[in-house]
Structures are given as C-alpha cells and as structure tokens.
Design a protein around this motif. Structure first.
Motif, PDB file in Angstrom:
ATOM      1  N   TRP A 116       5.836  13.410   1.472  1.00 24.85           N
ATOM      2  CA  TRP A 116       6.639  14.391   0.758  1.00 24.85           C
ATOM      3  C   TRP A 116       8.121  14.233   1.038  1.00 24.85           C
ATOM      4  O   TRP A 116       8.949  14.347   0.125  1.00 24.85           O
ATOM      5  N   PHE A 117       8.504  13.963   2.277  1.00 22.63           N
ATOM      6  CA  PHE A 117       9.935  13.797   2.562  1.00 22.63           C
ATOM      7  C   PHE A 117      10.470  12.564   1.841  1.00 22.63           C
ATOM      8  O   PHE A 117      11.610  12.579   1.352  1.00 22.63           O
ATOM      9  N   GLY A 118       9.682  11.517   1.771  1.00 21.51           N
ATOM     10  CA  GLY A 118      10.108  10.336   1.037  1.00 21.51           C
ATOM     11  C   GLY A 118      10.322  10.624  -0.433  1.00 21.51           C
ATOM     12  O   GLY A 118      11.316  10.188  -1.033  1.00 21.51           O
ATOM     13  N   LEU A 119       9.398  11.378  -1.033  1.00 22.51           N
ATOM     14  CA  LEU A 119       9.557  11.756  -2.439  1.00 22.51           C
ATOM     15  C   LEU A 119      10.826  12.573  -2.639  1.00 22.51           C
ATOM     16  O   LEU A 119      11.581  12.345  -3.590  1.00 22.51           O
ATOM     17  N   HIS A 171       0.808  -1.220   0.000  1.00 23.85           N
ATOM     18  CA  HIS A 171       0.000   0.000   0.000  1.00 23.85           C
ATOM     19  C   HIS A 171       0.839   1.268   0.000  1.00 23.85           C
ATOM     20  O   HIS A 171       0.296   2.355  -0.223  1.00 23.85           O
ATOM     21  N   GLY A 172       2.128   1.161   0.244  1.00 23.49           N
ATOM     22  CA  GLY A 172       2.954   2.357   0.184  1.00 23.49           C
ATOM     23  C   GLY A 172       4.090   2.336   1.177  1.00 23.49           C
ATOM     24  O   GLY A 172       4.126   1.538   2.120  1.00 23.49           O
ATOM     25  N   ILE A 173       5.042   3.248   0.938  1.00 28.88           N
ATOM     26  CA  ILE A 173       6.235   3.378   1.765  1.00 28.88           C
ATOM     27  C   ILE A 173       6.390   4.836   2.172  1.00 28.88           C
ATOM     28  O   ILE A 173       6.174   5.743   1.362  1.00 28.88           O
ATOM     29  N   GLN A 174       6.751   5.049   3.421  1.00 24.54           N
ATOM     30  CA  GLN A 174       7.038   6.390   3.912  1.00 24.54           C
ATOM     31  C   GLN A 174       8.468   6.452   4.428  1.00 24.54           C
ATOM     32  O   GLN A 174       8.947   5.521   5.073  1.00 24.54           O
ATOM     33  N   LEU A 175       9.135   7.557   4.133  1.00 21.45           N
ATOM     34  CA  LEU A 175      10.482   7.823   4.635  1.00 21.45           C
ATOM     35  C   LEU A 175      10.426   9.133   5.408  1.00 21.45           C
ATOM     36  O   LEU A 175       9.897  10.127   4.904  1.00 21.45           O
TER      37      LEU A 175
END
Length: 215
Positions: A116-119, A45-49
């Motif tokens: 946004w930080f992950g992007l 479902h997604g990844i966050q950094l």
C-alpha cells in the motif's frame, strides 16, 4: 539553470529534506532492479516501497549467472542513469516530453507495486508530474523538469555513500554490493566503488550536456 541546480542541492542536502526526497531515489532504484530483471529474462514478481525509504524487488530465475548480477547491480546506478537519460532529453529541448515519459514509466511501475505504501508513493509522484505537465505554464514545466533531473543526478551518489557507511558501522552483509560479492567473488568494496564512480560520472556527463545546451 543555476537556480534549478540549487533547488536540487537543497532537496538532497538541506536538513530534513532527504528523509522525504529519498523516496524518489528509492522508486528509481527499485524500478532499475525490476527493469534489469525483465531484460535479463527473469520473472518479475513485484516491487515494494517502504515508508523508511527502503525497497524490495522480487524476481524469479537462476540464483546466479549474469542475469542475477545485472539485476543486483542495476539498483544503485539506476537513479543516475535515469537522470542521465533525462539530461539527454533536456539537452534536446524536450522538457515536456520528459515529463510525459516519466508518467509512462510511473504507470508501468504501478502495475508491479505490491504494497500500500508503494502504491501511495507512485500515485502521489504521478499526480505531481501530471499536474505540472497538464496545468502549469511551459516555463514552470521546464523548471520542474530541470530541477528533477538535477535532483536525480545529484542524489544518486548519496545512497552509495550511505551504503558504505552502514557497511562499515554495522558489518551488514545484506546489501546489493555484498550480494554481488557473493555472486562474482569480487569484493563488495569494489562494487561500492563502481556504484560511486558510475553515479559521479553520470552527474558530470549529464551536467555537461545541460549546461552546453543552455549556453
């Protein structure tokens, strides 16, 4: 060879460096969780950094079983295995190919990032690798590839040591090792030991491949 290894050591252990370079390890860590989830049939479902160098990978599927164990176990060994794969490519004299392979992996990861930080992290990392692989001289490209590979191999054990230090100081039971302990009834310290053995083993094997190829 020695110079690129020294650069990697400084990136891991020099004062102030780790708070920045650890983001690279987090990218590899979360990407490994995501890849393991897909390989085990789970829905990613997604990844966050995050800016504090932590990360989160969200997948859906059974809350127990081998697929969940595989997904949870992949994170801490992911950077080491990526470093080992990179070392294999360098040992076969494919430094530029390694850079382009990393760009493809970053592009695939970018699709799954959900904050946004992950992007920003993925885009900056991709821009650096693209700039090196497109504009710099072959000797610099090779040096960059070796430095990055050494970094992945040398950096991989450090989060495992930090994990155990945090567990001992705070009693936290929310880590991957503790989740694996609940899933498998194998003590968390055994999983920490496995992570450490795997990362150190990858470092030893990857270093051997690169040194032998350079002799």
């Amino acid at each position: 060879m020695a110079l690129t290894a020294l650069i990697a050591v400084l990136l891991v252990w020099a004062p102030g460096a780790w708070s920045v370079t650890r983001h690279v390890v987090t990218i590899a860590h979360e990407a490994a969780h995501g890849l393991a989830a897909l390989m085990s049939g789970r829905r990613l479902h997604g990844i966050q950094l995050h800016s504090d160098t932590s990360g989160l990978t969200v997948s859906a599927g059974r809350t127990n079983g081998l697929g969940m164990v595989f997904t949870a176990a992949a994170g801490y060994v992911g950077p080491a295995l990526l470093g080992l794969a990179a070392a294999a490519m360098l040992a076969s004299h494919h430094a530029v190919g390694l850079l382009w392979a990393l760009l493809i992996l970053l592009a695939l990861l970018l699709i799954q990032v959900r904050n946004w930080f992950g992007l920003w992290s993925i885009l900056v990392s991709g821009a650096v690798v693209l700039g090196v692989s497109w504009w710099l001289q072959p000797e610099v490209q090779s040096a960059f590839a070796y430095s990055l590979t050494w970094f992945l191999l040398l950096a991989a054990p450090r989060p495992v040591l930090e994990l155990q230090t945090l567990r001992r100081r705070t009693g936290s039971a929310s880590s991957d090792a503790d989740q694996l302990a609940r899933l498998t009834r194998v003590p968390a310290i055994a999983w920490v030991t496995f992570f450490l053995a795997a990362t150190i083993g990858a470092l030893a094997l990857g270093a051997r491949w690169m040194v032998l190829a350079a002799v």
